[in-house]
Design a protein around this motif. Structure first.
Motif, PDB file in Angstrom:
ATOM      1  N   GLY A 231      -2.503  -8.411  -0.949  1.00 30.24           N
ATOM      2  CA  GLY A 231      -2.030  -8.763  -2.004  1.00 30.24           C
ATOM      3  C   GLY A 231      -1.151  -7.523  -2.667  1.00 30.24           C
ATOM      4  N   ARG A 232      -1.298  -6.267  -1.989  1.00 26.71           N
ATOM      5  CA  ARG A 232      -0.663  -5.061  -2.796  1.00 26.71           C
ATOM      6  C   ARG A 232       0.874  -4.861  -2.092  1.00 26.71           C
ATOM      7  NH1 ARG A 232      -3.391  -0.280  -1.928  1.00 26.71           N
ATOM      8  NH2 ARG A 232      -4.305  -0.844  -0.011  1.00 26.71           N
ATOM      9  N   VAL A 233       1.699  -4.386  -2.840  1.00 29.35           N
ATOM     10  CA  VAL A 233       2.814  -3.871  -2.165  1.00 29.35           C
ATOM     11  C   VAL A 233       2.601  -2.578  -1.762  1.00 29.35           C
ATOM     12  CG1 VAL A 233       5.231  -3.137  -2.776  1.00 29.35           C
ATOM     13  CG2 VAL A 233       4.217  -5.237  -3.909  1.00 29.35           C
ATOM     14  N   LEU A 234       3.069  -2.249  -0.517  1.00 29.47           N
ATOM     15  CA  LEU A 234       2.983  -0.947   0.224  1.00 29.47           C
ATOM     16  C   LEU A 234       4.148  -0.311   0.604  1.00 29.47           C
ATOM     17  CD1 LEU A 234       0.203  -1.951   2.966  1.00 29.47           C
ATOM     18  CD2 LEU A 234      -0.187  -1.172   0.643  1.00 29.47           C
ATOM     19  N   GLU A 235       5.373  -1.022   0.467  1.00 32.99           N
ATOM     20  CA  GLU A 235       6.642  -0.468   0.617  1.00 32.99           C
ATOM     21  C   GLU A 235       7.597  -1.249   0.167  1.00 32.99           C
ATOM     22  OE1 GLU A 235       8.712   2.533   3.803  1.00 32.99           O
ATOM     23  OE2 GLU A 235       6.859   1.718   4.228  1.00 32.99           O
TER      24      GLU A 235
END
Length: 296
Positions: A231-235
């Protein structure tokens, strides 16, 4: 250029057995007019949940706890529900993943496409049927007049997916959420469908948020891409840049685990369990901070 879609710091939780499980943790995504943005990550990363949140089609036990979703400069989450529903299918459309479960098995193909046209554009029954035939021809279905009178089970999987693509583009939307539309197709049909989507995007001018776990698909059709995990934007960035010079270890691990036609003898390396464990540990740490009302 002003983004046609701007998702900011979106948090979504799903209630389960008396407590909430976070499935989106501060996700932010932009889609500019006319572009194709890939949203990638492994199963369970939150890709489809983000698409559902944009469409207002979250499960009954899911709730948006923070964030904004702006479409054409207007916050969808602050919009009255009847007004938001008018946008769905007309200005924002969906190409779903499974055509067999997305089409009504007891209604003919033509009637299903015509229903979209009548509801959103106010076409008469005759006008809607005629336009439905034109749309089938536009997605390269042979003998569209005959196919209009068939049921979904009487056509192939590739044809069913083309019908869903025709329905998505029927009202000339400005944004399309494509939720893994090639997953259930074989490689040859997948290539045809991707070419079709790109041709229609160019002719209609629609922007597409392309949800997929296939980096090969992203490399072919997406100008920009966003990598999601837990659920997190990493790139996030231009596709060519991210694929050539990935900054995050998770992105590099995904690329190392992807088969390469130009390097068939190269051994594939699974995503290291230690990396996945560290990413989930960080996600749970953020959950604890959020529960305590502390900044991350």
């Amino acid at each position: 250029m002003t983004a046609i879609l701007a998702v900011r710091d979106l948090h979504v939780a799903i209630g389960r057995r008396g407590h909430a499980a976070n499935v989106l943790r501060g996700a932010s995504v932009d889609v500019e007019p006319g572009e194709v943005r890939g949203l990638v990550g492994e199963s369970g990363a939150g890709k489809s949940m983000l698409g559902r949140a944009i469409l207002g089609l979250l499960p009954a036990n899911a709730v948006i706890t923070a964030g904004t979703i702006a479409f054409e400069g207007r916050d969808l989450l602050a919009m009255p529900e009847p007004e938001r529903r008018k946008l769905l299918g007309r200005r924002i459309a969906l190409i779903p993943q499974d055509p067999m479960t997305s089409l009504n098995p007891v209604r003919r193909v033509g009637a299903q496409i015509a229903a979209v046209l009548s509801h959103h554009l106010g076409l008469s029954k005759r006008q809607a049927r005629a336009r439905a035939g034109e749309l089938l021809a536009e997605v390269a279905i042979r003998e569209p007049g005959r196919v209009l009178d068939l049921y979904p089970h009487e056509i192939s999987g590739g044809m069913r997916q083309r019908v869903l693509i025709a329905m998505a583009f029927a009202c000339n939307p400005s944004l399309i959420i494509a939720d893994e539309p090639t997953t259930a197709l074989d490689v040859t049909v997948q290539r045809q469908v991707l070419q079709l989507v790109e041709r229609l995007r160019q002719s209609h001018g629609a922007a597409i948020l392309f949800v997929t776990h296939d980096l090969g698909v992203v490399a072919k059709i997406c100008r920009t891409m966003t990598v999601l995990h837990a659920g997190r934007v990493l790139e996030d960035g231009m596709t060519a840049d991210v694929l050539a010079r990935p900054r995050h270890p998770y992105t590099r691990a995904l690329l190392a685990a992807t088969p390469r036609a130009d390097r068939p003898a190269e051994a594939l390396r699974p995503v290291p369990p230690a990396l996945i464990e560290s990413l989930w540990s960080e996600a749970h740490r953020l959950d604890r901070l959020a529960d305590a009302g502390l900044p991350s």
